[in-house]
Design an enzyme around this catalytic site. Structure first.
Site, PDB file in Angstrom:
ATOM      1  CD  GLU A  31      61.976 131.432  51.789  1.00  0.00           C
ATOM      2  OE1 GLU A  31      60.827 131.356  52.280  1.00  0.00           O
ATOM      3  OE2 GLU A  31      62.207 132.049  50.738  1.00  0.00           O
ATOM      4  CB  SER A  54      56.493  81.180   7.190  1.00  0.00           C
ATOM      5  OG  SER A  54      55.787  81.132   5.963  1.00  0.00           O
TER       6      SER A  54
END
Length: 833
Positions: free
Chosen positions: A108, A487
């Site tokens: 780079e 229940s």
């Protein structure tokens, strides 16, 4: 006498009027300089107006904080998940291997340590290239230094224009004046986008090689260095040759710049790329439904992205300590899945997991895009590629292929004719399992459910499974599915009755019960489950153990539904209207709420909302949740220091009377011993619980546990429909819990439920509820006629002394003939628990 010389006033003046300035302005070169100055000023003004005026401040880079993922840990501190849109691991410059830094410099900006932010020859070349390609639609080469890339990525964006290049160059100059070279490189290596949702080099190292940076080879470091130019251009799957060529170029640049030796170059140049296939990041698949629920809670509190604040889930870098117990999570997941598979056994093939379009050999990427995976036993998700002689060719997410023979896909198609082999189409994603050298079809259950485990003493959720597989079914049935609890609501109904004058020995008639609902609705008559006939008067305990509907609605009517629904609301179950049907579980709720309500009962009536998050820290370690959090000083001390035992803060409140809560726990222990959940009795430990089966049945439930933790689950279709008459809470849901509990409680102490002060333990006849004298309960027979019952003060049955009850008090046989006293029992048991 007149002068011989003329006066100066008499000499004609041929200079321009206006003096020296006017004369100076008359010269051509002055006008030229002035014109150039005006042009320069205009240029400076335009430069300021278009470029410099709104440049961001470079000073913000000193305190720049990159978006970081939120990391979640389990209760033991082990990482289990991370949430991020940008996978990033932030490192300091010193933590980057020097060879990696050299690779990026070679690729780079080889003169990075020599220039002051701008490489002027490179910039001039970029400008020239831009002019040549103007109007062609092609993009000019970058020409940006690493410093310019930092300015672009962090400050000004990626706009493609000459103006952006100027802004970038000016900012790069300022950055070099503000930060050191290592600081600039640190920013660059931490934030650069490198593909596969990896931002920063450390994250990319895991994404492409599943390695730490320090473990990368020179060739692998060089490959990472090529990615800033365009990760998609050098994708190792789609463009391996291009990627290899570019990597070798970086190696040559490293050698040319003296960063590596010829021997190092030769060795690295001969390496293959060595990348792995794209896959789910580390920890991504752990925790499933639990960590997804944690994510929702965090987003509700802190927001989703950076615009929502500094502690957002996807960029805030939070550290979250959850309450997840990975061992219990695995057990709950396995038990629920195995139960769903038992239910589905023999019902036929449920169809493909999904269908995607494929073209020729391009099947891998469509499969990866679905993010479908299976972690049930040895199952895998594979995509049907093409039908060949005698079988289907199938592909997997790791790029491998296999064969699904005709004989291994003979499962009948559910709800249709034919078999699975004939129904498969190219692009179908299938569940398969190994069968010799080939693969066999498998069917993912259509029925589903939820399972939650909670610690009663703290309200911390230890495990949560919201379906068969979170990657197949994101809907969390543990927290999002609103179901009728059946229940399992009865212990809450009877707790309200206990708070309003009833006792466990109260007699309630198990017989026809009808109420008039007004002229429009008329008479409503209730019935027992399975249309069982009433059994006449029995104790409250018997009614709960045998789950009698008629006794429940009668007790609810006597107590008053406003009191009952008020208690349901206080316990976090739901906010219901005061109708009798809600006493039988008609009101919708979630399995998490029901487990939390039972945990409140097990914790002597204390509790609050369940919690999945212990605490949250920001990226610097400061605790930001819960509010006013304080560490427990001394909790981790290696030995006792002689002072008061430290205890962590418990954020709970008294929800229900502790005596009532213990009475209900004591009663529902009988559900395990002789009621509808006797399948759990051979676990041989103090345990309470309640089964539930809704009309149809459409859902079956079990909720219960021990002082250590309480768990609960339901099973049902997402769109409720009949499960079949043989499916009940006691015969299907309770065995699933038993599979979980058998391993979950292994090695844990058998702790009894502790009774609060004031509880009276009285011997009663289990059938009539009357006090018993001269006979003591036995632990060997769960159906013994005489039991210990828990009463509140002044509510226990009164003893009526008779002469025949008196034992001899004198003589040599007195001690032998006198019956044991209740106090002797309590002393043997170590007191009232």
């Amino acid at each position: 006498m007149a002068s011989a010389f003329p006066s100066t006033s008499d000499i004609p003046d041929d200079r321009p009027p206006g003096g020296r300035l006017a004369r100076l302005w008359g010269r051509w070169w002055v006008k030229l300089l002035a014109g150039l100055a005006v042009i320069a000023a205009a240029g400076v003004f335009l430069l300021w107006l278009l470029v410099i005026r709104d440049l961001p401040s470079v000073d913000q880079l000193r305190t720049y904080e990159p978006p970081l993922p939120t990391n979640v840990r389990g209760a033991d501190g082990v990482p289990i998940q991370s949430y991020a849109r940008e996978r990033r691991v932030e490192l300091s410059y010193a933590e980057y291997p020097p060879m990696l830094v050299r690779a990026f410099l070679a690729a780079e900006d080889r003169t990075f340590f020599e220039h002051h932010g701008v490489d002027y020859p490179g910039l001039a070349g970029a400008v020239l290239d831009y002019a040549q390609k103007l109007g062609t639609g092609r993009r000019a080469k970058g020409g940006s230094t690493i410093t310019q890339q930092v300015a672009k990525n962090l400050l000004i964006g990626n706009e493609y224009s000459p103006t952006r290049k100027l802004r970038e160059a000016i900012l790069a100059w300022k950055i070099e004046d503000t930060l050191t070279k290592p600081q600039i490189l640190e920013l660059y290596l931490n934030q650069i986008a490198l593909g596969r949702n990896a931002f920063g080099v450390e994250a990319a190292s895991h994404a492409y090689f599943d390695k730490e940076l320090a473990d990368l080879s020179l060739g692998q470091m060089a490959y990472l260095a090529i990615l800033p130019k365009g990760p998609s251009n050098y994708d190792p799957v789609r463009h391996p040759e291009r990627a290899l060529e570019r990597r070798n170029y970086v190696l040559r640049e490293m050698r040319r710049n003296g960063f590596i030796t010829q021997a190092q170059f030769a060795e690295a140049n001969a390496e293959p790329l060595g990348t792995i296939l794209r896959r789910t990041p580390k920890f991504e698949s752990q925790g499933g439904y639990f960590v997804e629920e944690v994510r929702r809670l965090l987003i509700d509190r802190f927001g989703e992205s950076a615009k929502d604040g500094p502690y957002s889930v996807y960029s805030g870098g939070l550290w979250v300590r959850s309450s997840l117990d990975t061992r219990l999570q695995d057990l709950a997941q396995e038990a629920l899945r195995d139960g769903l598979m038992r239910f589905e056994s023999g019902r036929g093939w449920s169809g493909p997991l999904r269908h995607v379009d494929v073209e020729g050999d391009n099947w891998l990427q469509p499969l990866l895009n679905t993010n479908i995976g299976l972690d049930y036993k040895d199952w895998r998700a594979g995509i049907a590629i093409a039908r060949e002689d005698g079988g289907w060719s199938i592909g997997f997410s790791d790029g491998t292929t296999g064969t699904l023979p005709r004989w291994a896909a003979q499962m009948p198609v559910r709800g249709g004719g034919g078999n699975a082999f004939g129904a498969i189409k190219a692009g179908d994603i299938l569940a398969v399992a190994p069968s010799g050298d080939d693969w066999a079809i498998r069917s993912v259950p259509r029925v589903s459910g939820g399972f939650v485990v909670e610690e009663p003493g703290t309200g911390r959720v230890l495990a949560m499974q919201g379906g068969f597989d979170a990657r197949l079914q994101a809907f969390n049935r543990a927290t999002q599915a609103m179901r009728q609890p059946g229940s399992t609501i009865k212990p809450i109904v009877y707790s309200a009755a206990l708070e309003n004058g009833m006792t466990p020995a109260s007699i309630i008639v198990d017989g026809p019960f009808c109420v008039y609902q007004g002229a429009r609705l008329g008479q409503k008559c209730f019935r027992n489950f399975g249309n069982m006939r009433g059994a006449g008067p029995h104790t409250m305990r018997w009614g709960i153990e045998q789950s009698r509907n008629l006794m429940t609605v009668r007790a609810a009517a006597q107590t008053g539904m406003p009191r009952i629904v008020s208690l349901m609301k206080r316990m976090g179950i739901g906010d219901y209207s005061p109708y009798l049907s809600f006493a039988l579980g008609a009101g919708e709720t979630t399995v998490q709420r029901m487990v939390n309500a039972f945990s409140i009962l097990a914790n002597q009536g204390r509790g609050g909302p369940p919690s999945l998050i212990d605490f949250v820290q920001d990226r610097r370690g400061k605790v930001i949740f819960p509010d006013n959090w304080r560490p427990c000083d001394g909790c981790n001390a290696p030995d006792w220091n002689g002072r008061t035992m430290p205890r962590p803060a418990v954020r709970q409140k008294q929800v229900i009377d502790p005596l009532t809560a213990y009475q209900m726990v004591h009663i529902t222990e009988g559900v395990i011993q002789r009621g509808t959940a006797t399948v759990l009795r051979d676990l041989d430990r103090p345990m309470f619980g309640k089964t539930g089966t809704t009309t149809g049945p459409t859902d079956v439930w079990f909720i219960g546990g021990t002082p250590q933790f309480v768990g609960g689950l339901y099973i049902g279709y997402d769109t409720p429909r009949n499960l079949g008459g043989a499916v009940q809470g006691g015969t299907f849901a309770a065995p699933i819990f038993k599979q979980f509990a058998t391993n979950a409680y292994d090695g844990l102490e058998k702790l009894p439920f502790r009774a609060p002060a004031g509880i009276r333990m009285v011997r009663i006849d289990r059938g009539s509820g009357k006090p018993v004298f001269g006979t003591f309960p036995t632990d060997t027979d769960p159906k013994a006629a005489v039991i210990w019952e828990a009463f509140k003060p002044e509510t226990e049955p009164r003893r009526r002394a008779r002469r025949t009850d008196a034992a001899p008090t004198v003589g040599p046989t007195a001690a032998a003939t006198q019956a044991p006293r209740d106090s002797d029992f309590l002393q043997r048991e170590g007191g009232i628990y």
